[in-house]
Write an enzyme that holds these catalytic residues in place. Structure first.
Site, PDB file in Angstrom:
ATOM      1  N   GLU A  85       5.882  -3.685  -6.293  1.00 19.53           N
ATOM      2  CA  GLU A  85       5.532  -3.149  -4.973  1.00 19.53           C
ATOM      3  C   GLU A  85       6.696  -2.356  -4.355  1.00 19.53           C
ATOM      4  O   GLU A  85       6.731  -2.117  -3.153  1.00 19.53           O
ATOM      5  CB  GLU A  85       5.101  -4.293  -4.049  1.00 19.53           C
ATOM      6  CG  GLU A  85       3.945  -5.124  -4.603  1.00 19.53           C
ATOM      7  CD  GLU A  85       2.560  -4.672  -4.140  1.00 19.53           C
ATOM      8  OE1 GLU A  85       2.415  -4.277  -2.986  1.00 19.53           O
ATOM      9  OE2 GLU A  85       1.617  -4.715  -4.963  1.00 19.53           O
TER      10      GLU A  85
ATOM     11  N   HIS B  63       5.146  -9.348   1.389  1.00 19.88           N
ATOM     12  CA  HIS B  63       6.310  -8.672   0.804  1.00 19.88           C
ATOM     13  C   HIS B  63       7.555  -9.318   1.407  1.00 19.88           C
ATOM     14  O   HIS B  63       7.512  -9.790   2.555  1.00 19.88           O
ATOM     15  CB  HIS B  63       6.342  -7.180   1.169  1.00 19.88           C
ATOM     16  CG  HIS B  63       5.306  -6.338   0.504  1.00 19.88           C
ATOM     17  ND1 HIS B  63       4.594  -5.363   1.167  1.00 19.88           N
ATOM     18  CD2 HIS B  63       4.864  -6.308  -0.772  1.00 19.88           C
ATOM     19  CE1 HIS B  63       3.770  -4.766   0.328  1.00 19.88           C
ATOM     20  NE2 HIS B  63       3.906  -5.328  -0.856  1.00 19.88           N
TER      21      HIS B  63
ATOM     22  N   CYS C 205       8.096  -0.862   6.810  1.00 20.48           N
ATOM     23  CA  CYS C 205       7.085  -0.502   5.791  1.00 20.48           C
ATOM     24  C   CYS C 205       6.924   1.010   5.722  1.00 20.48           C
ATOM     25  O   CYS C 205       6.589   1.557   4.676  1.00 20.48           O
ATOM     26  CB  CYS C 205       5.713  -1.057   6.149  1.00 20.48           C
ATOM     27  SG  CYS C 205       5.614  -2.827   6.206  1.00 20.48           S
TER      28      CYS C 205
END
Ligand code: SUG
Length: 459
Positions: A183, A261, A380
């Site tokens: 990711e 995450h 993000c």
């Protein structure tokens, strides 16, 4: 050329994802509590994109070099064709909206805005061949994100063109449920031995994974998206020095609380780590390993569960703040405005700022609520690229955010983006046309060439 002069210092660039015209709330990310909570709500693509631009402007105003990454083409017609849909674009959209609205939402998601998931960046000072490596993330955990990598790699190649200085890798292969799940930078942090964070200072690379074959524990409710095997492959692609690489498992309970995450529970920059005590499965071992690898330079600001609960951390997205080194060497936290509104979180930020043991000097609260409702905070929305002065001059300058570029981009958003979008609108062929027109124009504004499938289609 309208671009700012190339800065003479060595610098870290932040590349923010520009929110795309199909930004919507489809509840696509299992384990991301904000995405689930807002499923079906109406979105405002225009407001979302303007909020993102305001954040870019705020970071640039701090004297940092800010870049922009374009949205992906959505709805993604090539994915619909690969799934067996035929006919012209309008026919395909009508059919998929009727047959499989979830597939339509997946191929329409503007999720590429969260560029912390675009790639892992390994700066030249740390790599075997002394080039900066970008390992495109495969994002294989979620269908709507797994279609991003080829376009992401193309975009990165259009920005970091000089192959003598940059290498953009394809995403890691991923063919089964338990192989390389990657990711990107959301699970990777680079530390240095002072507050200086740019690409001329050697770094320690910290990779956090959710699952591994010999993992101590596994989350019981939500999926672990990053695998240790993927993190190891990423490190190996750059040829990182093993003595300056640390791998740690994420706390399984945190994943089950919505920490999908690592950047939802920890943020690091330069010599500072700001994290929650429940970030890692082996808290003491992880912090020890980081202290050793940084030669004792690491400064840890940790919050206990008592001070800020996991639930408050996930709701406010405190740790999804950007921790930035300012030109004077102090640090600033770009935090979501939800943090200012939560008294416990705000008090914790004030306490850390007041503590002279760490370099954090100030917090700036930004409204990125449209993105937050999908579980995407300030961190993000950006990909960090530590560069040297030599290499920064080799970055496509048209992707750098200048006052003039901001005027152009705001006018572009206002011209092309809808004020409001509901799920049913995703089937509207006019939305696809509007998006393609907007992106076509954007590739000229950012001098990217033909990066989209629709620009290369011959029929
Ligand atoms: O992958 N949300 C994204 C948010 C990514 C946040 N990135 C970082 N933490 N670095 C995700 O879960 C929601 C889309 C929707 O439900 O419509 C979404 O994809």
């Amino acid at each position: 050329m309208d671009e700012r002069k190339v800065p003479s210092a060595n610098l870290e660039m932040n590349f923010d994802g520009l929110v795309g015209p199909t930004h919507s709330y489809a509840g696509l990310s299992y384990g991301n509590v904000a995405s689930a909570r807002n499923q079906g709500a109406k979105s405002s693509p225009r407001r979302a994109a303007l909020q993102g631009l305001a954040k870019m402007e705020a970071v640039a105003a701090l004297g940092l070099v800010q870049g922009v990454l374009p949205p992906h083409e959505r709805p993604h017609i090539p994915t619909l064709r690969a799934a067996g849909y035929t006919g012209n674009d309008a026919e395909m959209l009508t059919k998929v909206a009727k047959d499989d609205p979830v597939l339509l939402a997946r191929v329409s998601s503007a999720s590429a805005m969260w560029t912390a998931n675009a790639a892992t960046v390994l700066p030249s000072v740390d790599t075997r061949d002394r080039r900066t490596h970008f390992v495109t993330a495969n994002l294989r955990a979620m269908f709507h994100r797994a279609i991003e990598p080829p376009i992401t790699a193309g975009i990165l190649r259009a920005i970091f063109r000089d192959q003598t200085r940059f290498e953009v890798h394809h995403a890691l292969p991923s063919h089964t449920a338990d192989d390389f799940g990657d990711e990107g930078a959301a699970n990777h942090t680079r530390f240095t031995s002072t507050s200086a964070n740019d690409g001329s200072f050697e770094g320690v690379h910290f990779f956090v994974y959710g699952t591994a074959t010999n993992a101590r524990r596994a989350p019981s409710k939500f999926p672990a998206r990053q695998t240790r095997s993927a993190s190891e492959r990423v490190a190996s692609l750059g040829g990182l020095d093993e003595a300056r690489t640390v791998f740690a498992q994420q706390n399984a309970d945190a994943i089950d609380a919505g920490v999908f995450h690592n950047d939802v529970i920890a943020v690091g920059n330069g010599n500072m780590l700001f994290c929650h005590e429940l970030a890692f499965e082996d808290r003491a071992g992880t912090l020890d390993a980081l202290r050793r690898a940084t030669g004792g330079a690491l400064v840890v600001a940790e919050l206990t569960h008592e001070e800020v609960s996991l639930e408050d951390a996930v709701k406010s997205y405190l740790f999804n703040s950007q921790l930035l080194t300012l030109p004077d060497g102090s640090m600033a936290l770009i935090a979501p405005c939800e943090c200012e509104e939560n008294p416990r979180v705000k008090a914790a930020i004030d306490r850390v700022i007041a503590d002279r043991a760490n370099p954090l000097a100030r917090a700036i609260f930004m409204d990125v609520r449209e993105s937050m409702r999908n579980g995407g905070g300030p961190a993000c929305l950006r990909l960090r690229v530590p560069l040297t002065a030599h290499d920064i001059a080799r970055v496509n300058p048209h992707t750098m955010v200048t006052p003039q570029k901001l005027v152009e981009l705001r006018a572009w958003v206002t011209r092309h983006y809808r004020e409001e979008l509901a799920a049913a609108d995703l089937a509207d062929p006019a939305l696809l046309r509007e998006s393609c027109d907007a992106l076509d124009e954007l590739t000229r504004i950012l001098d990217l060439g033909s990066i989209y499938d629709f620009q290369r289609a011959t029929t």
